[in-house]
Enzyme design. Structure first.
Site, PDB file in Angstrom:
ATOM      1  N   ASP A 236       2.754 -25.120  97.266  1.00 53.00           N
ATOM      2  CA  ASP A 236       1.426 -25.690  97.044  1.00 53.00           C
ATOM      3  C   ASP A 236       1.123 -25.892  95.559  1.00 53.00           C
ATOM      4  O   ASP A 236       0.382 -26.802  95.212  1.00 53.00           O
ATOM      5  CB  ASP A 236       0.369 -24.751  97.666  1.00 53.00           C
ATOM      6  N   HIS A 241       2.089 -28.819  90.504  1.00 50.82           N
ATOM      7  CA  HIS A 241       1.210 -28.655  89.342  1.00 50.82           C
ATOM      8  C   HIS A 241       1.883 -27.905  88.171  1.00 50.82           C
ATOM      9  O   HIS A 241       1.879 -28.368  87.038  1.00 50.82           O
ATOM     10  CB  HIS A 241      -0.071 -27.922  89.716  1.00 50.82           C
ATOM     11  N   LYS A 336      -3.903 -16.630  94.239  1.00 55.21           N
ATOM     12  CA  LYS A 336      -5.290 -16.652  94.696  1.00 55.21           C
ATOM     13  C   LYS A 336      -5.874 -15.252  94.632  1.00 55.21           C
ATOM     14  O   LYS A 336      -5.141 -14.269  94.644  1.00 55.21           O
ATOM     15  CB  LYS A 336      -5.337 -17.175  96.133  1.00 55.21           C
TER      16      LYS A 336
END
Ligand code: NAP
Length: 496
Positions: A236, A241, A336
């Site tokens: 992800d 990124h 996270k």
């Protein structure tokens, strides 16, 4: 504020998935802000396309609500919503069926506008939409398509997706979006590196001890649990990124600031990345917040999978095998439910070769940190004499350049990443979009890492809600005599 906005050429933008979350939260509010800035020509059209049975009036109501909810202060201040909505149309369409395609074709025919098709739908629909665009005569050389992440889940699926899209479109018509590349500071990375003489001579393994790239979030998986659990932090965040940030920080200067020159250099970085052995990888899963498990459950509860082995945190060490960077570690971490929200690149320079002040003065290092969010800016840590009596003691102080402070707020026009990237699509500028070979190279590096932990049946290490990640991640650097930049927000000094 002096407007530096140059209106783009006339365009028609079709948003497949125009009723979805991304369209409502980012694409449509972003377009409205560009409209308010005077960049969107009055005859340009935005056409929402999805299965929901709506007419154009119903769609305008949906978009009005989305902009009121997600448009932010600038949208509220603009007061031109009715004029913007008048440029919107809607077609009920099924990407997998035949319904709606004739209507879309007739809407798109008879103009010489630039045609852009934003695939804001699940990737499993990309092929169906591309095929139908061609079947209905809309995939001509004027067409540009924008595809969202995730672009594949491994090398094989990314290759298959590239092959499918290449059946209908040329590479220069395909815009693979990574919204990180649209951020102001990410572009500033190139300006800082290649617009100044100061940094580039030091930008190599001779002077740089190591580089850290951190993208930390305080939020958990939220409503994306089902998707996230099949993906994890590596797929992800790292494969796209963080990889893009790594490329921009490490690449050679391109000869020109043009799409292929920049992307060629990024590709060379990815291809020069070393494989990552198991002992250089730490994966983690966040625990529930102590005393508030109901509001902030642990990862496995949040994704409703008590046996999940998907990582919500990853830290790894890699190297780039080329002349510039041989031997310099690059540490990447993302996760996270961490202590703070921060996207930051930290370049830690080497010690001075000899301290003329003696060991008592302490050894200090210059650290250049580039913050992408929050408070975009650059800080250079320099060593100075501690003021006052007591001899020559050294301390590090930040030379802080917050872009908001350095450039008077009123003079700065804030452009969200999606706004900038959509306008780049209309301008036909692919510099900030990933090329097909770049995406495949990134997966070619990522795949063996994931396959490695799957073969080992690796179980992610638990970490506390609001922490810096698993203790093993701290150890990853500590055993090499280094430390992560702290994520824990500093408590203000008393009286400050
Ligand atoms: P979403 O909220 O589930 O929206 C999906 C959209 O696709 C809806 O408008 C849906 O409308 C439409 N749709 C579904 N099946 C269709 C079909 N057969 N034919 C035509 N339209 C169809 O998803 P999303 O969050 O907006 O995400 C869209 C894409 O962006 C995904 O690839 C996602 O991975 C990517 N992405 C999203 C975000 C984000 O923040 N949301 C961030 C990065 C990337 P109907 O049900 O009315 O057809």
């Amino acid at each position: 504020m002096v407007s530096r906005v140059i209106p783009v050429d006339l365009f028609d933008l079709v948003i497949f998935g125009g009723t979805g979350d991304l369209a409502r939260r980012k694409i449509l509010p972003g377009l409205y802000r560009r409209f308010c800035a005077g960049q969107m020509p009055p005859q340009a059209r935005v056409i929402g396309a999805a299965r929901s049975e709506l007419d154009s009036e119903g769609y305008r109501t949906l978009v009005r609500e989305a902009i009121e909810e997600f448009g932010g202060e600038e949208a509220k201040a603009c007061d031109s919503l009715d004029a913007f909505l008048a440029q919107l149309e809607y077609v009920t369409i099924d990407a997998r069926g035949e319904g709606g395609w004739k209507e879309l074709q007739s809407l798109m025919s008879g103009t010489d506008h630039i045609e852009a098709y934003y695939f804001s739908v699940a990737p499993s629909l990309f092929g169906d939409i591309a095929e139908r665009l061609q079947k209905w005569g809309m995939a001509d050389e004027r067409a540009r398509i924008v595809v969202e992440k995730p672009f594949g889940r491994d090398l094989e699926t990314a290759r298959a997706l590239n092959k499918t899209l290449a059946t209908y479109f040329n590479e220069d018509q395909i815009y693979r979006i990574d919204h990180y590349l649209g951020k102001e500071t990410v572009q500033n990375l190139m300006a800082v590196r290649f617009g100044n003489m100061l940094f580039e001579p030091l930008w190599n393994s001779q002077y740089v001890d190591h580089i850290q790239i951190t993208v930390a979030e305080t939020v958990g998986v939220g409503g994306r649990g089902e998707y996230y659990d099949k993906s994890g932090a590596m797929r992800d965040m790292v494969q796209n990124h963080l990889m893009q940030l790594l490329c921009l920080i490490a690449m050679e200067p391109p000869a020109r600031f043009d799409p292929d020159a920049v992307r060629d250099e990024k590709l060379k970085v990815i291809r020069a990345l070393d494989p990552v052995p198991a002992y250089h990888i730490v994966r983690g899963q966040y625990q529930a917040e102590a005393c508030n498990e109901a509001d902030n459950p642990g990862y496995r509860t949040a994704v409703d999978n008590p046996r999940s082995r998907t990582e919500s945190f990853i830290a790894l060490r890699t190297q780039i095998s080329n002349w510039r960077w041989a031997g310099t570690p690059f540490y990447l971490r993302t996760g996270k439910r961490l202590a703070d929200r921060a996207s930051e690149i930290t370049v830690v320079f080497k010690d001075t070769p000899h301290s003329i002040f003696g060991e008592d003065a302490g050894r200090h290092r210059n650290v250049l940190s580039i913050r992408l969010q929050p408070n975009e800016g650059i800080t250079l840590g320099v060593t100075i004499k501690e003021p006052g009596p007591g001899g020559m003691r050294l301390i590090d102080v930040p030379l802080d350049m917050s872009f908001a402070d350095a450039l008077k707020e009123d003079d700065v026009e804030h452009v969200d990443a999606y706004e900038r990237l959509i306008m780049d699509v209309i301008r036909g500028n692919q510099t900030l979009f990933m090329r097909g070979d770049e995406v495949e190279a990134a997966w070619a590096w990522t795949d063996p890492i994931i396959q490695g932990w799957e073969a080992r049946n690796d179980v992610p290490k638990p970490y506390d809600h609001g922490s810096e990640g698993p203790t093993d991640a701290v150890e990853l650097l500590r055993r090499e005599g280094r430390a992560w930049r702290s994520l824990t927000p500093k408590t203000p000094k008393r009286g400050a």
